[in-house]
Write a protein that holds these residues in place. Structure first.
Motif, PDB file in Angstrom:
ATOM      1  N   LYS A   1      30.023  43.145  31.036  1.00 54.36           N
ATOM      2  CA  LYS A   1      30.590  42.463  32.208  1.00 54.36           C
ATOM      3  C   LYS A   1      32.115  42.347  32.130  1.00 54.36           C
ATOM      4  CE  LYS A   1      26.302  41.698  33.417  1.00 54.36           C
ATOM      5  NZ  LYS A   1      25.663  42.589  34.406  1.00 54.36           N
ATOM      6  N   ARG A   2      32.740  43.382  31.618  1.00 51.49           N
ATOM      7  CA  ARG A   2      34.206  43.404  31.547  1.00 51.49           C
ATOM      8  C   ARG A   2      34.754  44.341  32.622  1.00 51.49           C
ATOM      9  NH1 ARG A   2      36.072  43.622  25.203  1.00 51.49           N
ATOM     10  NH2 ARG A   2      35.527  41.472  24.659  1.00 51.49           N
ATOM     11  N   VAL A   3      34.403  44.059  33.867  1.00 50.89           N
ATOM     12  CA  VAL A   3      34.854  44.845  35.004  1.00 50.89           C
ATOM     13  C   VAL A   3      35.635  43.932  35.937  1.00 50.89           C
ATOM     14  CG1 VAL A   3      34.169  46.268  36.971  1.00 50.89           C
ATOM     15  CG2 VAL A   3      32.852  46.376  34.844  1.00 50.89           C
ATOM     16  N   CYS A   4      36.900  44.266  36.192  1.00 45.26           N
ATOM     17  CA  CYS A   4      37.716  43.486  37.120  1.00 45.26           C
ATOM     18  C   CYS A   4      37.784  44.227  38.448  1.00 45.26           C
ATOM     19  CB  CYS A   4      39.114  43.271  36.565  1.00 45.26           C
ATOM     20  SG  CYS A   4      39.135  42.201  35.110  1.00 45.26           S
ATOM     21  N   VAL A   5      37.356  43.545  39.496  1.00 46.95           N
ATOM     22  CA  VAL A   5      37.331  44.118  40.836  1.00 46.95           C
ATOM     23  C   VAL A   5      38.431  43.455  41.657  1.00 46.95           C
ATOM     24  CG1 VAL A   5      35.960  44.514  42.906  1.00 46.95           C
ATOM     25  CG2 VAL A   5      34.852  44.524  40.650  1.00 46.95           C
ATOM     26  N   PHE A   6      39.406  44.241  42.068  1.00 47.99           N
ATOM     27  CA  PHE A   6      40.558  43.690  42.778  1.00 47.99           C
ATOM     28  C   PHE A   6      40.330  43.738  44.286  1.00 47.99           C
ATOM     29  CE2 PHE A   6      42.171  45.149  38.711  1.00 47.99           C
ATOM     30  CZ  PHE A   6      42.851  44.023  38.266  1.00 47.99           C
ATOM     31  N   PRO A   7      40.577  42.633  44.974  1.00 48.81           N
ATOM     32  CA  PRO A   7      40.409  42.596  46.426  1.00 48.81           C
ATOM     33  C   PRO A   7      41.431  43.494  47.114  1.00 48.81           C
ATOM     34  CG  PRO A   7      41.488  40.594  45.674  1.00 48.81           C
ATOM     35  CD  PRO A   7      41.072  41.343  44.443  1.00 48.81           C
ATOM     36  N   PRO A   8      41.188  43.831  48.386  1.00 44.27           N
ATOM     37  CA  PRO A   8      42.059  44.797  49.080  1.00 44.27           C
ATOM     38  C   PRO A   8      43.538  44.440  49.051  1.00 44.27           C
ATOM     39  CG  PRO A   8      40.092  44.404  50.369  1.00 44.27           C
ATOM     40  CD  PRO A   8      40.041  43.430  49.234  1.00 44.27           C
ATOM     41  N   GLU A   9      43.866  43.159  49.234  1.00 39.70           N
ATOM     42  CA  GLU A   9      45.275  42.779  49.290  1.00 39.70           C
ATOM     43  C   GLU A   9      45.983  42.990  47.953  1.00 39.70           C
ATOM     44  OE1 GLU A   9      42.820  38.926  48.862  1.00 39.70           O
ATOM     45  OE2 GLU A   9      42.705  40.822  49.969  1.00 39.70           O
ATOM     46  N   GLU A  10      45.234  42.990  46.843  1.00 42.97           N
ATOM     47  CA  GLU A  10      45.829  43.253  45.537  1.00 42.97           C
ATOM     48  C   GLU A  10      45.797  44.739  45.203  1.00 42.97           C
ATOM     49  OE1 GLU A  10      44.077  40.742  42.573  1.00 42.97           O
ATOM     50  OE2 GLU A  10      44.809  38.890  43.504  1.00 42.97           O
ATOM     51  N   SER A  11      44.654  45.391  45.418  1.00 46.14           N
ATOM     52  CA  SER A  11      44.552  46.807  45.056  1.00 46.14           C
ATOM     53  C   SER A  11      45.524  47.658  45.866  1.00 46.14           C
ATOM     54  CB  SER A  11      43.121  47.306  45.241  1.00 46.14           C
ATOM     55  OG  SER A  11      42.676  47.138  46.569  1.00 46.14           O
ATOM     56  N   GLU A  12      45.802  47.260  47.102  1.00 43.55           N
ATOM     57  CA  GLU A  12      46.770  47.991  47.925  1.00 43.55           C
ATOM     58  C   GLU A  12      48.149  47.960  47.280  1.00 43.55           C
ATOM     59  OE1 GLU A  12      47.259  48.023  52.578  1.00 43.55           O
ATOM     60  OE2 GLU A  12      48.322  46.286  51.769  1.00 43.55           O
ATOM     61  N   VAL A  13      48.570  46.782  46.841  1.00 45.52           N
ATOM     62  CA  VAL A  13      49.878  46.642  46.187  1.00 45.52           C
ATOM     63  C   VAL A  13      49.912  47.425  44.881  1.00 45.52           C
ATOM     64  CG1 VAL A  13      51.501  45.003  45.151  1.00 45.52           C
ATOM     65  CG2 VAL A  13      50.274  44.391  47.245  1.00 45.52           C
ATOM     66  N   MET A  14      48.811  47.364  44.133  1.00 48.30           N
ATOM     67  CA  MET A  14      48.774  48.022  42.832  1.00 48.30           C
ATOM     68  C   MET A  14      48.873  49.531  42.949  1.00 48.30           C
ATOM     69  SD  MET A  14      45.876  45.473  41.271  1.00 48.30           S
ATOM     70  CE  MET A  14      45.780  46.011  39.587  1.00 48.30           C
ATOM     71  N   GLY A  15      48.553  50.067  44.120  1.00 46.78           N
ATOM     72  CA  GLY A  15      48.652  51.506  44.332  1.00 46.78           C
ATOM     73  C   GLY A  15      50.002  51.972  44.857  1.00 46.78           C
ATOM     74  N   ARG A  16      50.965  51.044  44.964  1.00 46.76           N
ATOM     75  CA  ARG A  16      52.283  51.404  45.493  1.00 46.76           C
ATOM     76  C   ARG A  16      53.344  51.361  44.397  1.00 46.76           C
ATOM     77  NH1 ARG A  16      52.292  47.943  51.227  1.00 46.76           N
ATOM     78  NH2 ARG A  16      50.619  49.166  52.216  1.00 46.76           N
ATOM     79  N   PRO A  17      54.008  52.490  44.133  1.00 43.45           N
ATOM     80  CA  PRO A  17      55.066  52.503  43.126  1.00 43.45           C
ATOM     81  C   PRO A  17      56.378  51.983  43.712  1.00 43.45           C
ATOM     82  CG  PRO A  17      54.778  54.683  44.021  1.00 43.45           C
ATOM     83  CD  PRO A  17      53.743  53.823  44.687  1.00 43.45           C
TER      84      PRO A  17
END
Length: 283
Positions: free
Chosen positions: A232-248
């Motif tokens: 159970k070591r899976v972190c699921v990021f909500p859309p508002e976070e994963s979107e930012v994390m995909g932007r350099p």
């Protein structure tokens, strides 16, 4: 004001008699870079995916990489258009007489370089301070982690194909600074498409994934035995976070803090269900 001379990432040199006052950006990270330099008020149009800060949502949205609304863009009379090398309209816009500056960000070093380059273009005083703030955020995120989180093997999925963020990507660079061990080596490229069996063989201790890609991870062939899913070591990021994390761009410091939160939680609760609503385990 002295003339501004700037060479973009195509190697094209541009000259401006003054700092641009009317700017179009066709990539979210470029929009955010302009705004991080306190020049949001100079934006007159952005691509459809630019949504931060909130003020840009009031601007004309000009489409994406493949369907840019050229006539609408030209009618905005921009002094400069900032876009990525992958944009298909750069030659067309140049032929129409617009100044087109092509900029690319793939790494932390690129984020810093672009802040300085766009800062030069906009005649912004001390653009380096923006990078120093970002760098300090990443350092603070790393400092917040306990020793037990260091060296955890990690798989970061960017798409369910699956595509991964490798060591050489800007996401991978952040993870390295946080002390994680990426299962995808730099030799595979920044965002390689993997054989799903690669992840099974690598058996990562932690998985980071966007909510949209997290459905039925354990149902993938062989994945039910992957340690991250078993423990159970899976972190699921909500859309508002994963979107930012995909932007350099200028918010990689925030991304580092969210990644650090994940690593703190999986280190503190080995084998237990993560109860944080922003980082809930995949089904």
């Amino acid at each position: 004001m002295a003339q501004i001379t700037l060479t973009d990432d195509r190697g094209h040199t541009h000259q401006f008699t003054q700092a641009p006052r009317r700017i179009v950006t066709l990539l979210p990270s470029l929009t955010e870079t302009v705004c991080a330099l306190d020049a949001c008020d100079r934006l007159v149009g952005v691509d459809r995916y630019s949504n931060y800060p909130d003020s840009v949502n009031k601007l004309p949205k000009l489409g994406g990489l493949d369907d840019t609304q050229i006539e609408t863009l030209v009618a905005l009379r921009p002094d400069v258009v900032l876009l990525a090398p992958s944009s298909r309209v750069q030659d067309r816009l140049t032929a129409l007489g617009l100044k087109v500056v092509v900029l690319e960000t793939r790494s932390h070093a690129d984020v810093k370089r672009l802040l300085l380059k766009v800062g030069q273009l906009l005649a912004v005083p001390d653009p380096l301070k923006v990078w120093q703030r970002i760098d300090a955020q990443v350092d603070a995120a790393a400092a917040s982690l306990p020793p037990s989180s260091k060296g955890l093997t990690l798989y970061y999925e960017v798409d369910s194909a699956p595509y991964a963020a490798g060591e050489s990507s800007f996401i991978g660079e952040t993870l390295t600074r946080l002390g994680a061990r990426n299962i995808v080596p730099a030799s595979l490229g920044p965002f390689p498409k993997l054989n799903p069996e690669f992840v099974v063989r690598a058996d990562p201790q932690v998985i980071m994934v966007a909510q949209r890609n997290a459905v039925n991870l354990a149902a993938r062939p062989g994945w039910n035995n992957v340690r991250a899913l078993r423990d159970k070591r899976v972190c699921v990021f909500p859309p508002e976070e994963s979107e930012v994390m995909g932007r350099p761009g200028p918010r990689i410091g925030e991304s580092a803090q969210w990644m650090a939160r994940c690593l703190r939680e999986v280190a503190a609760k080995p084998g237990s269900r993560n109860n944080n609503s922003s980082n809930t385990p995949a089904p």
